[in-house]
Write an enzyme that holds these catalytic residues in place. Structure first.
Site, PDB file in Angstrom:
ATOM      1  N   ASP A  70      32.685  41.057  40.877  1.00 14.93           N
ATOM      2  CA  ASP A  70      33.837  40.165  40.866  1.00 14.93           C
ATOM      3  C   ASP A  70      33.364  38.860  41.506  1.00 14.93           C
ATOM      4  O   ASP A  70      32.374  38.844  42.257  1.00 14.93           O
ATOM      5  CB  ASP A  70      35.037  40.759  41.613  1.00 14.93           C
ATOM      6  CG  ASP A  70      36.330  40.025  41.231  1.00 14.93           C
ATOM      7  OD1 ASP A  70      36.237  38.923  40.633  1.00 14.93           O
ATOM      8  OD2 ASP A  70      37.429  40.540  41.525  1.00 14.93           O
TER       9      ASP A  70
HETATM   10  C1  BGC Z   1      39.328  37.975  39.997  1.00 20.12           C
HETATM   11  C2  BGC Z   1      38.761  38.522  38.693  1.00 20.12           C
HETATM   12  C3  BGC Z   1      38.406  37.388  37.776  1.00 20.12           C
HETATM   13  C4  BGC Z   1      37.395  36.505  38.487  1.00 20.12           C
HETATM   14  C5  BGC Z   1      36.957  35.328  37.651  1.00 20.12           C
HETATM   15  C6  BGC Z   1      38.431  36.939  40.626  1.00 20.12           C
HETATM   16  O1  BGC Z   1      39.090  36.291  41.657  1.00 20.12           O
HETATM   17  O2  BGC Z   1      39.527  39.038  40.907  1.00 20.12           O
HETATM   18  O3  BGC Z   1      39.700  39.364  38.076  1.00 20.12           O
HETATM   19  O4  BGC Z   1      37.908  37.870  36.567  1.00 20.12           O
HETATM   20  O5  BGC Z   1      37.991  35.990  39.685  1.00 20.12           O
HETATM   21  O6  BGC Z   1      37.996  34.425  37.503  1.00 20.12           O
END
Ligand code: BGC
Length: 739
Positions: free
Chosen positions: A226
């Site tokens: 993530d």
């Molecule tokens: C989120 C993810 C997301 C990623 C990219 C993170 O803060 O938890 O779900 O895909 O950012 O935007």
């Protein structure tokens, strides 16, 4: 594919980290260009130079489909697959290789700020919908990233919180859907979550990323972090992480130094880089620079999903509104300014946006009056309220649009309560004082409590978040052009305190203990017999359905439940038929019933159909702690089929042969465990000493739980005889296991 790769250590270091916010590094000499990933999951969020992962900056226009909270209320794998395919087409046309979704964490608590991005409190429903999503998108050659693996069930302290959960609960509730989608749909990537599990960050968690994901489930795709989940890049790569996102030059340097110091497992680095290289190759092979998108058609796909997602919670006959129903008044901010998606990284910049107000005016006359009554996040305004109440007084029917604003429900923080804003309830009550014919239309990304005023309404529609075409869908349902057929993918409890995780959410001091265990959502509510406002699976229709003649057939692959569903009302409709299973004599604690299959059926008025709901093995099995394996236990399985988890219309039982694993025999095995092994009882009887007492049924009942090693003194059996017995019984067990 990887034999021809000639990657230098520097290439490997580059490949295992991002180049910027959304792209991987390229390795020009190896014909490995950079590939782009963007959020998902309910529409493409492709950003230009000003990239961020919290939905702050805008993105290129894309169709906004219903977020998972709406999509899951369709209970339709076909609809979910169609939505994913449409997002995939937009990704192809935009040159995006991987869409960061679907989000498939279990809704452990209705307070989780990100529930709008997740499917359900139930692992089976989550598994089926997520599998349909991944297949729908990947069939087009665009990869998915199933997220957030794993145990990311709250936003509070999400980057640090350490989850403590017992093994069976982890496997059966929180990993079950991931396992199912990974083994069946093989997503190109899996996104690891921010949190820790058992004291180790998931991004550095060998057990989750390597043992479970790869060794047990056979996963061969890429594990991507993530955004910002990696703290120690060398440790993460060693644990099984392949790709750190976004770019992090300092972490890259850490990896470089670890390699130089000989502190890095080079095989792990090689495996990670090779997997990323394979992902890039797969992406470039599937890229289609000529792909185009029919934006109007995609709006229709979004509309179809929104229509099926609307849940009719209650109706005293006020809905559908008849042609001659008299004057309508539309009240409530959300009628003109819909809440149609959640806030944060999934925020989509729509291609078009319908409002219920516009759609109603188009269908029933441009003169339908409107008053906002409130604006979310703003102090109540007497003039605004008075205008709404006056309007309500002069109308025959009031359509009142209530819900939650983004200020209370978003990625990054949890809700503090499950309440609708007090000023909205006050407005409803004041309207009810002057007009009793009120229809409440709710927009919210996670369940809200329904106070008496809402329950007194003539009808209540829970529309969740419906994407860009939601306004049209709501108008069509209100007017009866579309028959509502959505079902709750999450329970609406009477009180927040009734929610099984209530006492254990969101933890303290960066630790959360999943104390409710297996009993998440309806599982716990049913186990305690707690009253709910609306049960899991609930959703009314403008017609009625009868369920008849259930027949079960059990086989190796599970159970086939065949029944007749008849439309007994006077209009066509779609019904979601739900099959729940219980194992009354189970050897392990289980919920009173668990969803194990479902099917949708469309029936004309008066029509009937014989349908088959397949209950595969997965939802019937439990995770056996003694053998660390999934087990289909032998015995009677009860299948109840109905229109919700508490509206079960037909039931039947069937025997399943199954098998109960026999754990290895040691001095710690109990007499009960030993006597389950064929032939062991005779061996026991042949022991010397007072072992005759082992044949006495009363003694045996009392002694069932005594480990065999302890009977040496109790039954006067010599240690040598005992050792021989253990060896012989273990042999019998092994023979039985291989026969
Ligand atoms: C989120 C993810 C997301 C990623 C990219 C993170 O803060 O938890 O779900 O895909 O950012 O935007």
């Amino acid at each position: 594919m990887s034999e021809d790769l000639q990657l230098s250590t520097e290439d490997k270091i580059a490949l295992t980290g991002g180049k910027d916010m959304w792209n991987t590094h390229d390795v020009p000499g190896q014909d490995l260009p950079a590939i782009m990933m963007t959020d998902g999951p309910h529409g493409l969020r492709k950003q230009g130079d000003a990239g961020d992962h919290l939905g702050v900056h805008d993105s290129e226009p894309a169709t906004c489909f219903p977020p998972a909270v709406g999509l899951s209320a369709t209970w339709s794998t076909a609809t979910t697959g169609a939505v994913a395919a449409a997002i995939g087409r937009e990704a192809l046309a935009a040159g995006v290789s991987v869409v960061l979704g679907p989000g498939m964490n279990i809704k452990r608590s209705p307070l989780c700020g990100r529930n709008f991005e997740y499917f359900s409190e139930d692992p089976h429903l989550t598994a089926e919908l997520a599998t349909a999503y991944v297949r729908g998108m990947q069939d087009l050659g665009v990869g998915c990233s199933v997220k957030h693996f794993a145990l990311n069930n709250q936003e509070t302290d999400r980057m640090r919180v350490d989850v403590r959960v017992d093994e069976r609960t982890m496997q059966e509730i929180y990993l079950r859907a991931f396992r199912s989608v990974i083994t069946r749909a093989r997503p190109w990537t899996v996104m690891c979550s921010y949190n820790s599990v058992d004291g180790t960050l998931v991004s550095q968690n060998h057990r989750l990323l390597s043992e479970i994901l790869r060794e047990e489930w056979g996963y061969d795709g890429v594990v991507v972090s993530d955004w910002g989940a990696v703290v120690d890049r060398p440790a993460a790569v060693t644990a099984g992480l392949d790709l750190q996102m976004p770019a992090d030059p300092a972490a890259e340097q850490d990896l470089r130094e670890a390699v130089a110091e000989g502190a890095m497992d080079l095989d792990a680095l090689d495996r990670a880089a090779t997997r990323v290289a394979e992902l890039i190759r797969r992406s470039t092979e599937n890229a289609d620079s000529g792909a185009t998108v029919d934006i109007a058609e995609h709006h229709r796909v979004a509309l179809d999903a929104a229509r099926k997602a609307i849940v009719l919670l209650s109706n005293d006959g006020t809905l559908p509104l008849a042609e001659d129903d008299g004057d309508l008044a539309v009240i409530g901010h959300f009628a003109a300014t819909p809440r149609y998606q959640g806030a944060g990284s999934s925020h989509v910049n729509t291609t078009k946006l319908s409002t219920a107000l516009d759609a109603l005016r188009e269908k029933r006359g441009a003169d339908i009056p409107f008053a906002s009554g409130f604006v979310p996040g703003e102090e109540p305004d007497e003039d605004r309220i008075a205008e709404a109440v006056d309007l309500a007084r002069s109308a025959r029917t009031v359509l009142l649009f209530l819900g939650l604003g983004e200020d209370v429900e978003s990625e990054g923080f949890d809700r503090e309560d499950m309440n609708l804003p007090a000023e909205q309830i006050d407005l409803l009550q004041r309207i009810q004082e002057v007009n009793e014919r009120v229809v409440v239309v709710l927009s919210n990304g996670s369940a809200v409590l329904l106070p008496d005023a809402v329950r007194r309404a003539g009808a209540v529609l829970e529309t969740w978040l419906l994407g860009q075409a939601g306004g049209e869908a709501v108008a069509e349902v209100l007017l009866g052009e579309v028959n509502p057929s959505g079902k709750l993918a999450e329970t609406i409890p009477e009180r927040l305190e009734d929610v099984p995780s209530y006492l254990h959410f969101p933890g303290e001091a960066s630790q959360v203990v999943y104390g409710e265990g297996l009993f998440v959502g309806y599982r716990g509510l049913d186990a305690r017999g707690t009253a709910v406002a609306y049960p899991f699976g609930h959703g009314l229709s403008y017609t009625t359905f009868a369920y008849e003649d259930l027949a079960l057939v059990a086989g190796e692959d599970g159970i086939e439940a065949t029944l007749t569903v008849r439309n007994t009302g006077d209009r066509a409709g779609r019904e979601v038929v739900q099959a729940y299973v219980s194992v009354p004599d189970s050897a392990v604690p289980r919920a009173p019933r668990a969803l194990a299959g479902f099917a949708e059926v469309e029936l004309e008025a008066g029509a009937e159909e014989r349908i088959t709901v397949r209950l595969t093995r997965e939802p019937l099995e439990h995770y056996d702690l003694a053998s660390s394996a999934w087990v289909l236990e032998p015995g009677t399985y009860r299948v109840e089929v109905g229109a919700s988890s508490r509206d079960l219309r037909v039931a039947a039982e069937v025997e399943i042969e199954g098998s109960r694993p026999l754990p290895p025999v040691t001095a710690d095995s109990t007499l009960e465990e030993i006597t389950r092994i064929p032939g062991a009882e005779q061996l026991l009887a042949s022991l010397g000493g007072n072992s005759a007492m082992l044949e006495d049924p009363t003694f045996l009942k009392m002694a069932e739980q005594i480990p065999i090693g302890r009977i040496s003194s109790l039954a006067g059996v010599s240690r040598e005889d005992l050792q021989r017995l253990i060896g012989a019984v273990e042999q019998l067990r092994q023979d039985a296991a291989t026969s």
